[in-house]
Design an enzyme around this catalytic site. Structure first.
Site, PDB file in Angstrom:
ATOM      1  N   ASP A  97      -9.504 -11.030  -4.680  1.00 45.74           N
ATOM      2  CA  ASP A  97      -8.425 -10.196  -4.237  1.00 45.74           C
ATOM      3  C   ASP A  97      -7.788 -10.553  -2.882  1.00 45.74           C
ATOM      4  O   ASP A  97      -6.454 -10.560  -3.147  1.00 45.74           O
ATOM      5  CB  ASP A  97      -8.889  -8.682  -4.061  1.00 45.74           C
ATOM      6  CG  ASP A  97      -9.931  -8.396  -3.378  1.00 45.74           C
ATOM      7  OD1 ASP A  97     -10.581  -9.378  -2.692  1.00 45.74           O
ATOM      8  OD2 ASP A  97     -10.585  -7.480  -3.181  1.00 45.74           O
ATOM      9  N   ASP A 100      -9.062 -13.282   3.613  1.00 45.34           N
ATOM     10  CA  ASP A 100      -9.077 -12.558   4.841  1.00 45.34           C
ATOM     11  C   ASP A 100      -9.764 -13.643   5.982  1.00 45.34           C
ATOM     12  O   ASP A 100      -9.010 -14.480   6.438  1.00 45.34           O
ATOM     13  CB  ASP A 100      -9.724 -11.381   4.922  1.00 45.34           C
ATOM     14  CG  ASP A 100      -9.731 -10.547   5.869  1.00 45.34           C
ATOM     15  OD1 ASP A 100      -8.909 -10.904   7.010  1.00 45.34           O
ATOM     16  OD2 ASP A 100     -10.464  -9.449   6.342  1.00 45.34           O
ATOM     17  N   LYS A 128      -3.858 -12.784   3.790  1.00 51.24           N
ATOM     18  CA  LYS A 128      -3.607 -12.154   5.233  1.00 51.24           C
ATOM     19  C   LYS A 128      -3.379 -13.114   5.974  1.00 51.24           C
ATOM     20  O   LYS A 128      -3.878 -14.217   6.437  1.00 51.24           O
ATOM     21  CB  LYS A 128      -4.825 -11.483   5.687  1.00 51.24           C
ATOM     22  CG  LYS A 128      -4.935 -10.037   4.955  1.00 51.24           C
ATOM     23  CD  LYS A 128      -5.633  -9.042   5.896  1.00 51.24           C
ATOM     24  CE  LYS A 128      -6.027  -7.882   4.946  1.00 51.24           C
ATOM     25  NZ  LYS A 128      -7.001  -6.751   5.690  1.00 51.24           N
ATOM     26  N   PHE A 149      -4.903  -3.357   7.045  1.00 50.02           N
ATOM     27  CA  PHE A 149      -6.161  -3.207   6.118  1.00 50.02           C
ATOM     28  C   PHE A 149      -5.285  -2.263   4.598  1.00 50.02           C
ATOM     29  O   PHE A 149      -4.644  -1.600   5.115  1.00 50.02           O
ATOM     30  CB  PHE A 149      -7.176  -2.126   6.351  1.00 50.02           C
ATOM     31  CG  PHE A 149      -8.455  -2.207   5.285  1.00 50.02           C
ATOM     32  CD1 PHE A 149      -9.409  -3.158   5.722  1.00 50.02           C
ATOM     33  CD2 PHE A 149      -8.420  -1.288   4.562  1.00 50.02           C
ATOM     34  CE1 PHE A 149     -10.440  -3.356   5.077  1.00 50.02           C
ATOM     35  CE2 PHE A 149      -9.626  -1.116   3.703  1.00 50.02           C
ATOM     36  CZ  PHE A 149     -10.662  -2.323   3.899  1.00 50.02           C
ATOM     37  N   VAL A 150      -5.407  -3.045   3.744  1.00 51.91           N
ATOM     38  CA  VAL A 150      -4.452  -2.377   2.696  1.00 51.91           C
ATOM     39  C   VAL A 150      -5.561  -1.881   1.191  1.00 51.91           C
ATOM     40  O   VAL A 150      -6.683  -2.469   1.205  1.00 51.91           O
ATOM     41  CB  VAL A 150      -3.770  -3.453   2.039  1.00 51.91           C
ATOM     42  CG1 VAL A 150      -2.593  -3.967   3.101  1.00 51.91           C
ATOM     43  CG2 VAL A 150      -4.504  -5.007   1.463  1.00 51.91           C
ATOM     44  N   ASP A 156     -10.115  -1.042  -2.213  1.00 47.78           N
ATOM     45  CA  ASP A 156     -10.644   0.127  -1.758  1.00 47.78           C
ATOM     46  C   ASP A 156     -10.758   0.301  -0.244  1.00 47.78           C
ATOM     47  O   ASP A 156     -10.606  -0.845   0.626  1.00 47.78           O
ATOM     48  CB  ASP A 156     -12.093   0.470  -2.233  1.00 47.78           C
ATOM     49  CG  ASP A 156     -12.899  -0.641  -1.439  1.00 47.78           C
ATOM     50  OD1 ASP A 156     -12.810  -1.642  -1.494  1.00 47.78           O
ATOM     51  OD2 ASP A 156     -13.908   0.117  -1.116  1.00 47.78           O
ATOM     52  N   ARG A 162      -8.827   2.671  -5.090  1.00 46.35           N
ATOM     53  CA  ARG A 162      -8.480   1.717  -6.151  1.00 46.35           C
ATOM     54  C   ARG A 162      -7.502   1.758  -7.294  1.00 46.35           C
ATOM     55  O   ARG A 162      -7.086   0.932  -7.680  1.00 46.35           O
ATOM     56  CB  ARG A 162      -9.846   1.142  -6.877  1.00 46.35           C
ATOM     57  CG  ARG A 162     -11.004   0.775  -5.922  1.00 46.35           C
ATOM     58  CD  ARG A 162     -11.957   0.199  -6.786  1.00 46.35           C
ATOM     59  NE  ARG A 162     -13.297  -0.188  -5.876  1.00 46.35           N
ATOM     60  CZ  ARG A 162     -13.599  -0.960  -5.065  1.00 46.35           C
ATOM     61  NH1 ARG A 162     -12.644  -2.074  -4.763  1.00 46.35           N
ATOM     62  NH2 ARG A 162     -14.614  -1.076  -4.496  1.00 46.35           N
TER      63      ARG A 162
HETATM   64  P1  IMP Z   1     -13.189 -12.742   3.834  1.00 44.75           P
HETATM   65  O1  IMP Z   1     -11.931 -13.589   3.262  1.00 44.75           O
HETATM   66  O2  IMP Z   1     -14.395 -13.070   3.473  1.00 44.75           O
HETATM   67  O3  IMP Z   1     -13.028 -12.221   5.032  1.00 44.75           O
HETATM   68  O4  IMP Z   1     -13.178 -11.359   3.039  1.00 44.75           O
HETATM   69  C1  IMP Z   1     -12.177 -11.043   1.926  1.00 44.75           C
HETATM   70  C2  IMP Z   1     -12.779  -9.858   1.257  1.00 44.75           C
HETATM   71  O5  IMP Z   1     -12.659  -8.837   1.974  1.00 44.75           O
HETATM   72  C3  IMP Z   1     -11.823  -9.584  -0.158  1.00 44.75           C
HETATM   73  O6  IMP Z   1     -12.519 -10.156  -1.255  1.00 44.75           O
HETATM   74  C4  IMP Z   1     -11.898  -8.067   0.021  1.00 44.75           C
HETATM   75  O7  IMP Z   1     -12.853  -7.591  -0.936  1.00 44.75           O
HETATM   76  C5  IMP Z   1     -12.080  -7.583   1.165  1.00 44.75           C
HETATM   77  N1  IMP Z   1     -11.110  -7.397   1.935  1.00 44.75           N
HETATM   78  C6  IMP Z   1     -10.398  -7.930   3.202  1.00 44.75           C
HETATM   79  N2  IMP Z   1      -9.522  -7.405   3.403  1.00 44.75           N
HETATM   80  C7  IMP Z   1      -9.168  -6.112   2.879  1.00 44.75           C
HETATM   81  C8  IMP Z   1      -8.282  -5.142   2.796  1.00 44.75           C
HETATM   82  O8  IMP Z   1      -7.475  -5.132   3.690  1.00 44.75           O
HETATM   83  N3  IMP Z   1      -8.540  -3.939   1.963  1.00 44.75           N
HETATM   84  C9  IMP Z   1      -9.597  -4.146   1.238  1.00 44.75           C
HETATM   85  N4  IMP Z   1     -10.386  -5.041   0.904  1.00 44.75           N
HETATM   86  C10 IMP Z   1     -10.175  -6.218   2.069  1.00 44.75           C
HETATM   87 MG    MG Z   2     -13.658  -9.087  -2.387  1.00 50.43          MG
END
Ligand code: IMP
Ligand code: MG
Length: 180
Positions: A97, A100, A128, A149-150, A156, A162
């Site tokens: 999804d 980040d 992001k 945060f979205v 969620d 969701r």
């Molecule tokens: P990262 O890239 O490992 O930091 O994490 C990404 C995961 O964190 C995504 O797959 C999402 O499930 C969750 N996540 C990151 N930012 C958000 C947000 O703004 N809303 C909801 N879930 C988020």
């Molecule tokens: Mg995820």
């Protein structure tokens, strides 16, 4: 916390998902595709994209959590479920999804490659605009979004929101009601 302004409307999402599906289908051509999708946030995106992809497709799901409970800061990915499906020699599309910190995607890419996939491509719905902990660039990105945060369209906060059809920003609010 409550839901705030719409960041990406359902119409823009639908148009973008259709365009992504075309690009992805072009790239895979006649190859059989195995989607490895990261639950739970990807659920709605997966369902929409899947029905627009014409090629032969298998779907495996993995479950990872970076934001346990009400957290809005990443705690780093931890696996809760890994598929038993055989990835040896398969052409994999990792679908997530949100990109980040990059830790989830980096962790998955390592895992999928180590399981003997013939090729691995990646697609995220949202990227992001924030510093990455892991340097990883997806092959396809739906939308570039600010570092907020979205929620909605599968995403969620603490298990809620969701089901919202648009993607919205989560906002701190004074009253404890928390209703969208
Ligand atoms: P990262 O890239 O490992 O930091 O994490 C990404 C995961 O964190 C995504 O797959 C999402 O499930 C969750 N996540 C990151 N930012 C958000 C947000 O703004 N809303 C909801 N879930 C988020
Ligand atoms: Mg995820």
């Amino acid at each position: 916390m409550g839901v705030g302004a719409v960041l990406v409307t359902r119409r823009r999402i639908a148009r973008r998902v259709a365009a992504l599906a075309e690009r992805i289908a072009e790239s895979f051509g006649d190859e059989e595709m195995t989607i490895v999708a990261v639950l739970t946030g990807v659920l709605v995106f997966l369902a929409d994209l899947l029905r627009r992809l014409p090629t032969r497709i298998r779907v495996e799901v993995v479950s990872l959590s970076s934001y346990p409970g009400a957290a809005v800061q990443s705690r780093g990915p931890s696996f809760r479920l890994w598929p038993v499906g055989d990835l040896v020699g398969r052409h994999v599309l990792v679908l997530d999804d949100i990109l980040d910190t990059g830790q989830t995607l980096a962790c998955l890419l390592d895992r999928v490659r180590s399981l003997g996939a013939a090729s691995v491509r990646t697609c995220v719905l949202l990227r992001k605009n924030c510093p990455r902990v892991e340097r990883v660039e997806p092959d396809w990105v739906g939308f570039d979004v600010p570092d907020a945060f979205v929620v909605g369209y599968g995403l969620d906060h603490d298990g809620l929101y969701r089901n919202l059809p648009d993607i919205r920003v989560l906002e701190a609010q004074d009253d404890a009601g928390g209703a969208p």
